[in-house]
Design an enzyme around this catalytic site. Sequence first.
Site, PDB file in Angstrom:
ATOM      1  N   GLU A 167      -2.361   0.197   7.844  1.00 48.01           N
ATOM      2  CA  GLU A 167      -1.512  -0.892   7.364  1.00 48.01           C
ATOM      3  C   GLU A 167      -0.275  -0.369   6.645  1.00 48.01           C
ATOM      4  O   GLU A 167       0.831  -0.898   6.823  1.00 48.01           O
ATOM      5  CB  GLU A 167      -2.306  -1.816   6.425  1.00 48.01           C
ATOM      6  N   HIS A 179       0.829  -1.210   0.000  1.00 45.84           N
ATOM      7  CA  HIS A 179       0.000   0.000   0.000  1.00 45.84           C
ATOM      8  C   HIS A 179       0.865   1.262   0.000  1.00 45.84           C
ATOM      9  O   HIS A 179       1.969   1.236  -0.503  1.00 45.84           O
ATOM     10  CB  HIS A 179      -0.990  -0.046   1.173  1.00 45.84           C
ATOM     11  N   GLU A 190       1.498 -11.589   6.006  1.00 47.38           N
ATOM     12  CA  GLU A 190       0.397 -10.844   6.634  1.00 47.38           C
ATOM     13  C   GLU A 190       0.645 -10.841   8.140  1.00 47.38           C
ATOM     14  O   GLU A 190       0.403 -11.833   8.833  1.00 47.38           O
ATOM     15  CB  GLU A 190      -0.953 -11.492   6.306  1.00 47.38           C
TER      16      GLU A 190
END
Length: 244
Positions: free
Chosen positions: A26, A12, A144
Amino acid sequence: MAKFKVLIDPGHGGKDPGAVDNGILEKDIALKVSLGIKARLEATYEDVQVLLSRSTDVFLELKERTNKANGAGADILVSIHCNAGGGKGGFETFRYTSASANSVKLQETLHKAIMSKLGGIDRGQKAQNLHMVRESKMPAVLTENLFVDVAADADRLKQASVINAIIDGHVQGIATYLGLKRTKEDKPVTQERDINVPSKWAETTWKEVTDKGFFDGTRPGATVTREELGTVVSRLLKYVDKKG
């Protein structure tokens, strides 16, 4: 020139914050972890160069990210993310659905190393048709690292010690997979003592026992044999007899 090139991809960025909850973005965690991996890996190991798809809070298309890795001829790619929507939370990794044997090995090595440092819920090693692991031409894994929308995980992500554990896990996994050598061995520093010079704390006592003839004054720092000890005891007994 570094023998190995590692592409770390902070997920991102810029206008794309990724998952957002509990005061966590995040994109911020991904960048912090990625910068930490680069600094620690390059400082601790030889023959490795860490490239970043982004080093600041900017937006990149997925294609730009894999193009950077492929264009640089990176040996491996690791894409860093946090999760959301996972119920109890935890850690998981992803490879491509028809991943190469080396991608599978990289995933196994990374997953094990990160879990050993991070602890908590292990959601397993998974395969999915994700761009970052599909379009890269080298072994690639997407991690993750906990869930921003799970309160317990979010609390952990706000702790420096947890971020350090995530960084250390990635560094260890990458180093193990590539077989990297440390820049220096972690050996305790020892200093040879001069056996002919008494330690500061023993100077007074050594002079006293030498003056009384128990020792001859030589090699105060040397070890004593049984026969030398016998000689000292004999001298001590003679000293006691004289006093008696």
